[in-house]
Write a protein that holds these residues in place. Structure first.
Motif, mmCIF file in Angstrom:
data_model
loop_
_atom_site.group_PDB
_atom_site.id
_atom_site.type_symbol
_atom_site.label_atom_id
_atom_site.label_comp_id
_atom_site.label_asym_id
_atom_site.label_seq_id
_atom_site.Cartn_x
_atom_site.Cartn_y
_atom_site.Cartn_z
ATOM 1 N N ASP A 1 0.788 -1.239 0.000
ATOM 2 C CA ASP A 1 0.000 0.000 0.000
ATOM 3 C C ASP A 1 0.820 1.289 0.000
ATOM 4 O O ASP A 1 0.256 2.372 0.135
ATOM 5 N N HIS A 2 2.119 1.180 -0.135
ATOM 6 C CA HIS A 2 2.912 2.403 -0.183
ATOM 7 C C HIS A 2 2.953 2.999 -1.594
ATOM 8 O O HIS A 2 3.468 4.083 -1.800
ATOM 9 N N GLY A 3 2.397 2.243 -2.576
ATOM 10 C CA GLY A 3 2.232 2.829 -3.905
ATOM 11 C C GLY A 3 3.115 2.263 -5.001
ATOM 12 O O GLY A 3 3.339 2.912 -6.018
ATOM 13 N N THR B 1 2.487 -0.232 -7.162
ATOM 14 C CA THR B 1 1.740 -0.446 -8.399
ATOM 15 C C THR B 1 1.419 0.891 -9.066
ATOM 16 O O THR B 1 1.592 1.059 -10.279
ATOM 17 N N ARG B 2 0.988 1.804 -8.238
ATOM 18 C CA ARG B 2 0.638 3.129 -8.741
ATOM 19 C C ARG B 2 1.863 3.809 -9.358
ATOM 20 O O ARG B 2 1.772 4.481 -10.378
ATOM 21 N N ASN C 1 7.042 8.491 -1.442
ATOM 22 C CA ASN C 1 5.781 8.634 -2.185
ATOM 23 C C ASN C 1 4.692 9.305 -1.340
ATOM 24 O O ASN C 1 4.829 9.461 -0.135
HETATM 25 P P1 GDP Z 1 1.210 -1.197 -3.494
HETATM 26 O O1 GDP Z 1 0.543 -2.158 -2.582
HETATM 27 O O2 GDP Z 1 2.532 -0.740 -2.942
HETATM 28 O O3 GDP Z 1 1.315 -1.640 -4.909
HETATM 29 O O4 GDP Z 1 0.318 0.139 -3.452
HETATM 30 P P2 GDP Z 1 -0.697 0.694 -4.550
HETATM 31 O O5 GDP Z 1 0.040 1.226 -5.722
HETATM 32 O O6 GDP Z 1 -1.749 -0.296 -4.789
HETATM 33 O O7 GDP Z 1 -1.270 1.932 -3.739
HETATM 34 C C1 GDP Z 1 -1.981 1.778 -2.540
HETATM 35 C C2 GDP Z 1 -2.963 2.908 -2.359
HETATM 36 O O8 GDP Z 1 -2.265 4.148 -2.225
HETATM 37 C C3 GDP Z 1 -3.887 3.069 -3.564
HETATM 38 O O9 GDP Z 1 -5.148 3.392 -3.090
HETATM 39 C C4 GDP Z 1 -3.259 4.210 -4.328
HETATM 40 O O10 GDP Z 1 -4.192 4.931 -5.072
HETATM 41 C C5 GDP Z 1 -2.713 5.071 -3.206
HETATM 42 N N1 GDP Z 1 -1.572 5.868 -3.647
HETATM 43 C C6 GDP Z 1 -0.485 5.439 -4.320
HETATM 44 N N2 GDP Z 1 0.361 6.457 -4.567
HETATM 45 C C7 GDP Z 1 -0.213 7.570 -4.041
HETATM 46 C C8 GDP Z 1 0.175 8.943 -3.970
HETATM 47 O O11 GDP Z 1 1.223 9.378 -4.461
HETATM 48 N N3 GDP Z 1 -0.670 9.784 -3.319
HETATM 49 C C9 GDP Z 1 -1.837 9.356 -2.770
HETATM 50 N N4 GDP Z 1 -2.590 10.258 -2.165
HETATM 51 N N5 GDP Z 1 -2.247 8.091 -2.828
HETATM 52 C C10 GDP Z 1 -1.445 7.207 -3.451
#
Ligand code: GDP
Length: 616
Positions: free
Chosen positions: A121-123, A125-126, A222
């Motif tokens: 959830d730290h981002g 994938t995003r 992030n």
């Molecule tokens: P992963 O588990 O590390 O792959 O995390 P994800 O990419 O799925 O991101 C987890 C959550 O954090 C999602 O709801 C994203 O939309 C949110 N998120 C990711 N990057 C950012 C960012 O830069 N800013 C904000 N506000 N939310 C983010």
């Protein structure tokens, strides 16, 4: 040829010139497999030659030589790399591809290959999405549309367009699983840390995995768009883990980004390129047959087996005959991340390959073979080798018991440990205490990962990749993980008292932790009649009272509960006129105890074997 031999066990013998090739680090089990013997029998033989070893313990060359001489085999040691190289050599394929093994003139720059890691959830994938959107070449090609497991983006950097390859599977799990299989794909890691959350357990785990693999890290701080985000705090927290930001005099680049808003992604890509240029020599020879690693593979209904391969050296072309793992074929077509056909792929380029016979595994190396037939032959040999490896009992990669031997032979100079405990207090206490052990100069004790909770697959993968021993303090391996560890030869030791852990590690480092053997009773028989024969010695007509009596095992004779003889061999065993291998409880049999003659009616013959005692 069979011959009842040392220690009363029967082992197939060679004629002195029978060559047996065993891998370095092989165990008695591996060797037993090659000569079709019972591993337990070899343990006994070795025991009688004055060496104690368990069936699953790695043996050194000298021990194998002694054993080979005794049994009539000419034992040749080969390392797994040698084995692999020999396989390719026999087909005239050169496996070397590193910068060192090439002429400087033949080398050309190649893009860095990047993996994105960090806490859930730290981002991650995003961020990978945001990076995809940042591609300057995106406009021409219609953007990245296909998920093939990796993609390349391009960036104007210092006036030139540079490419960067991203592995599209976020997280360190895939990375470590591949590394555990010997594939080194990633050049640089981007560690994503959410500024509104801070350093978390998987942040540290990912960090440990990357540092264990010597992969340079760029930190993406992030979610800086979130209110209350504190990027400076992340920098501070990470100094504890040897990641010191450049602005604090360290060597690690930190970039504040927002994956959501696409903010500063360009700077992040620059930081990757700068780190690559400063820390790594990223060059490869494009003018040779391609080789690389399969990073993703699946079975497609319409197209058959497909695999995304990352080229590490050379150029892959449509029409090339390739082999990857136990799969082979001719490259029918190659697709890139835009879903477009490509005719050739150069180093660091990921492409999806069509035309394979079966689905390879992630982490399998692939090479171009001179022709289809060779590709198929290599794949078949590989498959046979894989099967053998799976059949042979897992050997310990590194175990505390053979640590000292490994140290003495220079095979290792570090004891890598992974600590898992039920509460963080005990993990810290254990770590502190372990680090205080005086280990001397020759050996390094490193704790490469620590954490709270059960022993996970990730821990085991890291242990595989780093030859580490896992210490579980009041925690166990969860679910099937214990089996995986067992199969892969990862040693897990369980403790509930700290000083016991400390003591064992200390003993291991001093080479004092020897396997313990215990006697296991196999069966007993009572003598009912004695036949005296000058030719065969005495035969004890007996009835089996418990368990079973086996030919070739060791026996003890007791009379009214008092031992009259020890370590006698059950040299022969008969039921009526037939020679038999074993006789079970309740049946009568004739037992020949060789030259041992001091028998009386009602004596009890108890047979036993020595087995390794599992440690508490
Ligand atoms: P992963 O588990 O590390 O792959 O995390 P994800 O990419 O799925 O991101 C987890 C959550 O954090 C999602 O709801 C994203 O939309 C949110 N998120 C990711 N990057 C950012 C960012 O830069 N800013 C904000 N506000 N939310 C983010």
């Amino acid at each position: 040829m069979q011959a009842p031999s040392i220690g009363g066990v029967t082992v197939p013998r060679g004629d002195g010139s029978t060559v047996v090739r065993v891998r370095q680090g092989a165990t008695l089990s591996d060797f037993a497999d090659k000569i079709n013997a019972n591993p337990a029998a070899l343990v006994t033989v070795l025991f009688h030659l004055g060496e104690m070893a368990t069936a699953t313990q790695s043996l050194d060359e000298d021990t194998f030589q002694v054993l080979g001489q005794e049994l009539g085999y000419d034992i040749r040691m080969v390392s797994p790399e040698e084995e692999e190289r020999e396989l390719y050599d026999s087909f005239d394929i050169d496996l070397e591809f590193g910068v060192e093994s090439e002429d400087d003139d033949d080398l050309a720059a190649r893009p860095p290959v990047v993996t994105v890691v960090g806490h859930v959830d730290h981002g991650k994938t995003r961020l990978l999405d945001a990076i995809r959107n940042e591609d300057v070449a995106g406009g021409e090609t219609g953007g990245i549309t296909q998920h093939i497991g990796a993609y390349q983006v391009h960036r104007e950097h210092d006036g030139t367009e540079r490419a960067i390859t991203f592995i599209d599977t976020p997280g360190h799990e895939a990375f470590t699983a591949m590394r555990a299989r010997g594939a080194k794909v990633t050049d640089i890691a981007i560690l994503v840390v959410a500024a509104d959350d801070g350093v978390m357990p998987q942040t540290i785990e990912a960090l440990n995995h990357m540092q264990a693999a010597d992969v340079p890290i760029v930190v993406a701080v992030n979610k800086i768009d979130v209110e209350g985000a504190n990027p400076q705090k992340i920098r501070q927290q990470l100094t504890e883990y040897n990641l010191v930001a450049e602005e604090y005099g360290g060597e690690t680049m930190f970039v504040d980004v927002s994956a959501k808003q696409g903010q500063n992604i360009d700077s992040l890509l620059d930081a990757v390129l700068l780190t690559a240029d400063a820390a790594l020599d990223l060059r490869a020879n494009p003018d040779r047959d391609a080789r690389g690693v399969a990073i993703e593979a699946n079975l497609d209904k319409g197209r058959g087996a497909t695999a995304t391969v990352l080229i590490q050296s050379g150029t892959l072309r449509v029409g090339d005959a390739i082999v990857t793992g136990a799969s082979y074929g001719r490259v029918r077509a190659m697709l890139d991340e835009h879903g477009q056909n490509v005719e050739e792929a150069e180093p660091s380029r990921p492409v999806q390959v069509l035309g394979l016979s079966s689905v390879p595994r992630a982490g399998d190396t692939f090479v171009v073979a001179p022709d289809d037939r060779t590709a198929r032959q290599i794949a078949e040999k590989r498959e046979a080798a894989d099967r053998q490896a799976a059949l042979a009992k897992a050997r310990k990669r590194i175990s505390l018991e053979d640590l000292n031997e490994a140290l003495a032979q220079g095979k290792v100079d570090t004891l890598n440990l992974i600590l898992k405990g039920d509460v963080s207090g005990s993990v810290e206490a254990l770590e502190d205490a372990l680090l205080q052990i005086d280990v001397g100069d020759e050996v390094d004790l490193r704790i490469i990962d620590r954490g709270v909770g059960a022993i996970t697959l990730n821990n085991i993968n890291l242990a595989m990749a780093s030859d580490a021993v896992i210490l579980g303090f009041n925690v166990r391996a969860e679910g099937q993980n214990a089996d995986v560890a067992d199969r892969e030869g990862v040693e897990i030791r369980y403790y509930s008292v700290i000083y016991q852990a400390i003591e064992e590690i200390e003993q291991a480092l001093k080479g004092m932790l020897k396997p313990e053997f215990e006697e296991v009773e196999l069966g007993s028989a009572e003598i009912r009649e004695i036949f005296r024969s000058s030719k065969f010695g005495n035969i004890a007509g007996s009835i089996v009272r418990s368990g079973e009596i086996r030919r070739g095992t060791r026996a003890r004779i007791t009379r009214n509960g008092v031992v009259v003889a020890e370590n006698i061999e059950v040299a022969g065993l008969r039921r009526f006129k037939d020679d038999v291998v074993e006789v079970r409880e309740g049946f009568e049999c004739g037992i020949n105890l060789g030259s041992f003659n001091d028998l009386q009616l009602e004596d009890l013959i108890t047979t036993y074997e020595m087995r390794e005692k599992p440690r508490a």
